[in-house]
Scaffold this motif. Structure first.
Motif, PDB file in Angstrom:
ATOM      1  N   VAL A   1      -3.205   3.011   5.670  1.00 45.56           N
ATOM      2  CA  VAL A   1      -4.433   2.296   5.302  1.00 45.56           C
ATOM      3  C   VAL A   1      -4.160   0.794   5.271  1.00 45.56           C
ATOM      4  CG1 VAL A   1      -6.146   1.917   3.487  1.00 45.56           C
ATOM      5  CG2 VAL A   1      -5.352   4.243   3.998  1.00 45.56           C
ATOM      6  N   GLY A   2      -3.044   0.409   4.624  1.00 44.06           N
ATOM      7  CA  GLY A   2      -2.674  -1.001   4.596  1.00 44.06           C
ATOM      8  C   GLY A   2      -2.383  -1.538   5.981  1.00 44.06           C
ATOM      9  N   ALA A   3      -1.705  -0.721   6.809  1.00 40.16           N
ATOM     10  CA  ALA A   3      -1.404  -1.148   8.169  1.00 40.16           C
ATOM     11  C   ALA A   3      -2.677  -1.341   8.985  1.00 40.16           C
ATOM     12  CB  ALA A   3      -0.499  -0.122   8.848  1.00 40.16           C
ATOM     13  N   ALA A   4      -3.669  -0.484   8.759  1.00 45.21           N
ATOM     14  CA  ALA A   4      -4.932  -0.618   9.485  1.00 45.21           C
ATOM     15  C   ALA A   4      -5.619  -1.939   9.138  1.00 45.21           C
ATOM     16  CB  ALA A   4      -5.853   0.558   9.157  1.00 45.21           C
TER      17      ALA A   4
ATOM     18  N   PHE B 216       0.839  -1.199   0.000  1.00 43.39           N
ATOM     19  CA  PHE B 216       0.000   0.000   0.000  1.00 43.39           C
ATOM     20  C   PHE B 216       0.874   1.249   0.000  1.00 43.39           C
ATOM     21  CE2 PHE B 216      -3.497  -2.722   0.696  1.00 43.39           C
ATOM     22  CZ  PHE B 216      -4.671  -1.999   0.614  1.00 43.39           C
ATOM     23  N   GLY B 217       1.940   1.222   0.805  1.00 41.68           N
ATOM     24  CA  GLY B 217       2.831   2.371   0.891  1.00 41.68           C
ATOM     25  C   GLY B 217       3.544   2.653  -0.416  1.00 41.68           C
TER      26      GLY B 217
ATOM     27  N   VAL C 154       3.312   7.088   3.344  1.00 44.98           N
ATOM     28  CA  VAL C 154       2.858   6.993   4.730  1.00 44.98           C
ATOM     29  C   VAL C 154       1.334   6.959   4.793  1.00 44.98           C
ATOM     30  CG1 VAL C 154       2.757   8.197   6.955  1.00 44.98           C
ATOM     31  CG2 VAL C 154       4.921   8.070   5.692  1.00 44.98           C
ATOM     32  N   ALA C 155       0.679   7.819   4.003  1.00 47.73           N
ATOM     33  CA  ALA C 155      -0.785   7.897   4.054  1.00 47.73           C
ATOM     34  C   ALA C 155      -1.427   6.579   3.642  1.00 47.73           C
ATOM     35  CB  ALA C 155      -1.281   9.032   3.151  1.00 47.73           C
TER      36      ALA C 155
END
Length: 302
Positions: A114-117, A68-69, A109-110
Motif C-alpha cells: 500500500v505504501g509502495a503504491a 507502512f510495512g 508485505v501487504a
C-alpha cells in the motif's frame, strides 16, 4: 588408549539482545531489520535503474513502503499472537514496543505494498515495475532480518542432536539479557533446529535464483514479484512445520502454516497469469511507463 571424545557441537546463541548507548537501548533485532532495509533498498535502486528508473524514484517509493510495512508487520504479529499482549497478567502497551521484536512478514508485505503504491504513484513509477525491482531485495532483507531472531533466542524448531543444533537461552525481553541460574551461568532451555538459519539461507538462495530467472526469462510485469511470493512461501511453509516455539493453532497447524499455503497457491496462480504478459520499464525519468515484449531476452535493460 582411547581417542579423546569429540566436542559436542552446537550453534551458540547470544546471551545479550540489546546494549545501552547513553540514554538509548539499542536492540540487535532492530539493527538486523535496519541492515536488511539498507541492503534491500540498494539492490532495489540498482534494479529499478536497469528498468529505466532512477535512484531517486526508488528511494522515494521505499520511504513510503518501509514505514507502512513496519506498521503492517506489527499489526499482523499482534493479531496472530494476541495472547502475548492481552489477557490476565499481560501488558497491552507492550504491543506498541516494536523494538522488543515481533513483525509478521505477511502484514509487512501487504501494508508495504500500500505504501509502495502511494510512493510509486508520486514518483512516476508503476507499482508492478517497482515490485519486480524490489522482490530480490525484499528476500535479502528478510534473510538478514532473521538474524534478529537469533539475538532474541526465538524462532526455533524441535529438539535435535544434530551438529548444527541451536542453543536457546531463557531470555528476559525487558532487560535484553539471558536469565541466569543460581551459579550465575545463563539458563539454557535446550538445543533445537535453527529454523531462523534455515529460513535466512533459503531467502538468500531464493533471491539469487530470482535474479537469475529474471535475467534469463523476461517475465511479464508483476510476475517477478509473484515468483517471489511462490519462492518464499514454499520455504516458509516447510519451516513452519518444523517450528516448535509457541504459536496459535488452527486445525492442528500453526496460523502461519495456513497463511503460507494460501499465499503459495495465490502466488502460483498470479505467476501463471502474469508471466506471458509484456514486461514493463520506466522511461523519461519515470513519467512514461512503457512495455517491452516478453520475448525480449537481452537482460535487465530494454
Amino acid at each position: 588408549m582411547q581417542p579423546p571424545a569429540m566436542p559436542d557441537l552446537f550453534i551458540p546463541s547470544p546471551t545479550v539482545s540489546a546494549f545501552e548507548l547513553g540514554p538509548l537501548t539499542i536492540r540487535f533485532y532492530a539493527l538486523c531489520i535496519l541492515a536488511g532495509i539498507i541492503v534491500g533498498t540498494w539492490l532495489t535502486a540498482r534494479r529499478l535503474r536497469a528498468r529505466g528508473g532512477t535512484t531517486a524514484q526508488a528511494l522515494d517509493t521505499v520511504m513510503w513502503a518501509v514505514p507502512f510495512g513496519i506498521v503492517g508487520g506489527r499489526i499482523y504479529h499482534v493479531i496472530t499472537d494476541n495472547q502475548l499482549y492481552f489477557g490476565p497478567g499481560k501488558d497491552p502497551w507492550a504491543a506498541l514496543r516494536i523494538w522488543e521484536g515481533g513483525l509478521g512478514i505477511w502484514g509487512a508485505v501487504a501494508l508495504g505494498l500500500v505504501g509502495a503504491a502511494i510512493g510509486a504513484r508520486r514518483s512516476g513509477v508503476t507499482l508492478a515495475v517497482f515490485a519486480d525491482a524490489a522482490a530480490p531485495g525484499l528476500l535479502i532483507a528478510q534473510g538478514l532480518g532473521r538474524w534478529g531472531n537469533w539475538f532474541n533466542n526465538e524462532l526455533y524448531g524441535g529438539p535435535t542432536d544434530l551438529p548444527w543444533k541451536l542453543q536457546i537461552h531463557n531470555m528476559n525481553a525487558a532487560t535484553g539479557q539471558a536469565v541466569t541460574a543460581a551459579d550465575g551461568t545463563p539458563e539454557v532451555l535446550g538445543y533445537f533446529h535453527p529454523t531462523f538459519l534455515y529460513e535466512s539461507l533459503w531467502c538468500l538462495a531464493a533471491a539469487a535464483l530470482l535474479m537469475f530467472l529474471d535475467r534469463k526469462y523476461h517475465f511479464g510485469a508483476g510476475a517477478v514479484f509473484a515468483a517471489y511470493v511462490v519462492l518464499y512461501t514454499s520455504g516458509r511453509f516447510a519451516f513452519e512445520l518444523m517450528r516448535a516455539d509457541p504459536a496459535n493453532i488452527i486445525l492442528g497447524l500453526r496460523v502461519n502454516t495456513w497463511v503460507s499455503a494460501m499465499l503459495l497457491l495465490t502466488g502460483i496462480i498470479l505467476f501463471l497469469i502474469l508471466r506471458p504478459g509484456p514486461r514493463s520499464f520506466v522511461l523519461d525519468q519515470g513519467r512514461t511507463p512503457v512495455t517491452a515484449p516478453s520475448s525480449n531476452r537481452r537482460g535487465d535493460t530494454p
